[in-house]
Design an enzyme around this catalytic site. Sequence first.
Site, PDB file in Angstrom:
ATOM      1  CD  GLU A   1     -15.443  15.922 -26.963  1.00 31.66           C
ATOM      2  OE1 GLU A   1     -15.335  14.689 -27.143  1.00 31.66           O
ATOM      3  OE2 GLU A   1     -14.653  16.732 -27.459  1.00 31.66           O
TER       4      GLU A   1
ATOM      5  CG  ASP B   1     -15.128   6.131 -31.115  1.00 37.75           C
ATOM      6  OD1 ASP B   1     -14.449   7.134 -30.878  1.00 37.75           O
ATOM      7  OD2 ASP B   1     -16.362   6.168 -31.290  1.00 37.75           O
TER       8      ASP B   1
END
Length: 753
Positions: free
Chosen positions: A50, A61
């Site tokens: 990724e 995040d």
Amino acid sequence: MSQRLADRFADCRAANRTAFVAFVTAGYPTLDATVPALLELERSGADVIELGVPFSDPMADGSTIEAASVVAIKNGVVYSDVLKYAAEARRQGLTVPLLLMGYYNSFLAAGVDETCAEAAAAGVDGFIIVDLPVEESWRIMSPAAARHNLSLVPLAAPTSGPERIAQAAEAALNPIPGMVYVVSLLGVTGARDQEAAAAKAERLAECKAVVESIRDAAEKLGAKRTDLPIVVGFGITKRAHVEEFGAFADGCVVGSKIVQEIGAGGIAAAGSLVRELSGGPLAAVGQKAAFAKAQKSEEQLAAQKKHADKWNFGESVFGGRFIPETLMVAHKELEAAWNHWRNDPEFKAELATLRRDFIGGPTPLYHAKRLTALVGGAQIWMKREELAHTGAHKINNAVGQALLAIKLGKKRIIAETGAGQHGVATAAACALLGLECIVYMGAVDCERQKLNCFRMTEMGAKVVPVQSGSRTLKDAVNEALRDWVTNIRTTHYIIGSAVGPHPFPDIVRDLQSVIGNEARAQMLNQTSGEHGHVTFSNGPGRLPDVVVACVGGGSNAIGMFTAFLGDTHPSKEPAQGHVRIVGVEAGGEHGPWLPDGTETDKHAATLTNGVVGVLHGSRTFLLQTPDGQIKETHSISAGLDYPGVGPQHAQLKASGRVEYKFATDSQALDAQRLVSRKEGILPALEPSHAMHTTMELAKTMRPDQIVLVNLCGRGDKDMLHVAKARGVVIDTNVILTKDEGYATMDGANQGGN
């Protein structure tokens, strides 16, 4: 392109291996490190990679990946660079599947079809888009990815119910077979090395149940249980974790731990970590997986695209629900709860009682006669919402949502605040109703609103200064969303403005509509009826010609405007039905342009100079760079210092029903002083922007015409800030007693002898 993804998982199955999915942020720690890092990850045992697309506001995040994104953006990485890294890595021999992971605004800014075409050409296999649930992806992104043979990886979470599990399985299989990413816990990305054994065991069991339910759903769709790869991520930091989750999942994702390692020890150190966690590189056996692109009928595609239409305002593109999967079920429950309780007679009666007895409504309608005479032209009338308890309109929404949270069975409340007024209002509502209250506030805003911070803590709230990003309102929203993702089962987020994902803009509009409903009835002297009151007898007996309010996120404005939106007959006078509506944004230092025409970012005039994008859960106008990064904004008023705006305001601008102007910092300061000295009313800096435009409009109108402005907040909170702006020094070292005062003065006198 997804054939490569399918083949790799087939190889892993043939080797009885748990696929290892490695994440790295593009442009971190340096621009020239990305391609070597990709190649090293593959050499060390990564089966899928990724590649993180850095974004300025990564709401799902944790601190590690957010910090890496900040560094990458400061390094100068832009979205086109990410595609160049992918293409160059392929040219240098990268063979494993490569997925771009990021937030929707990055891809939307580049153009959805264009970015899919360019990604395919660069050797990318698909996308993982954190804030793009399947309903929203069906509109544009999924069809575009399918046209270019790219997988669009859906996410599933412990909070995903059967309906959402079925949607994830269908989206992963059709039209381009890919994989499902299962979030193993509630929260944001990040290493969890100190996780307790009981918590980990619970997480494993819950995650296994999600994985098995996805396989069940795939079988119902006609696929074999092994046809759909399922990977698990979040909190996986050790080889033991990979083995534990690999016992029931096809692969494990590791991100924050790799990013930490590459930042601290460089590419070689990251490679060593991947070799340890993955078990080393796979000797590919060349399995070819069955791969068939599904064909959907036009009727099926049309039905899917309509799925999320109800989340938008009217026929516009504005609104939506662009949030992490973890929050989706809670939003569905919130929508259903609000649709019920907003019409419940007892709930409405309780809210009305609190508006009267706690908030102090109805707030007065006031004819500013001295200001009118000074300005000349039209009459200036004010809706005195600054007289509401806690000093602003924010209390209406805070009390209403706190009541709703109790109905939802949630006793922990979080909120964000800029100017501090929403934080104060939420703290007051929580104190009244016995709820825990945590308020996120940008560290810069904490400094310029110290008094409001203290007010919140005195009412029992915990104020959390946010140090990330610009340390202002948008960053407070990001941090509140991270908290909510983590604590969704126990916590309600009282969003302070008419922003965010559906149904929040609706909820805030409905709760703030009391402002406009009262104002309209007061103007017409309605002493009875749904919005009338026995005291409504001092108005002009007609509708205003113009209604004005300031716009940051837009809650006070949408609350004021909603009652007048139906008065849309341009050929008629206000008494017969036509009302012009004007919103006023923060023009900052000079407005969006300097006097010489040069564009500047020292403003927060989103509707004046923004473009369409996605931020904090909705599609609206944003101040952003060409590659989709959210710009820093500027305003002397913390409450207007926001790079987005409520999606209904975006729709009203696009439709032409409402005009949006801006006022600068200096114009707001001048208006605040003028209103204070002529009327003895001290407006907050936010409505002072609206007061400037109100006076400018009045000058151009006839004496028999009326401008009605929402004075949504009082200026007490701003006095230290305004004093500094005016060069006035105020000693805030308070003398508590007269004895202390005598001692202080005596000491000063002795020092002067």
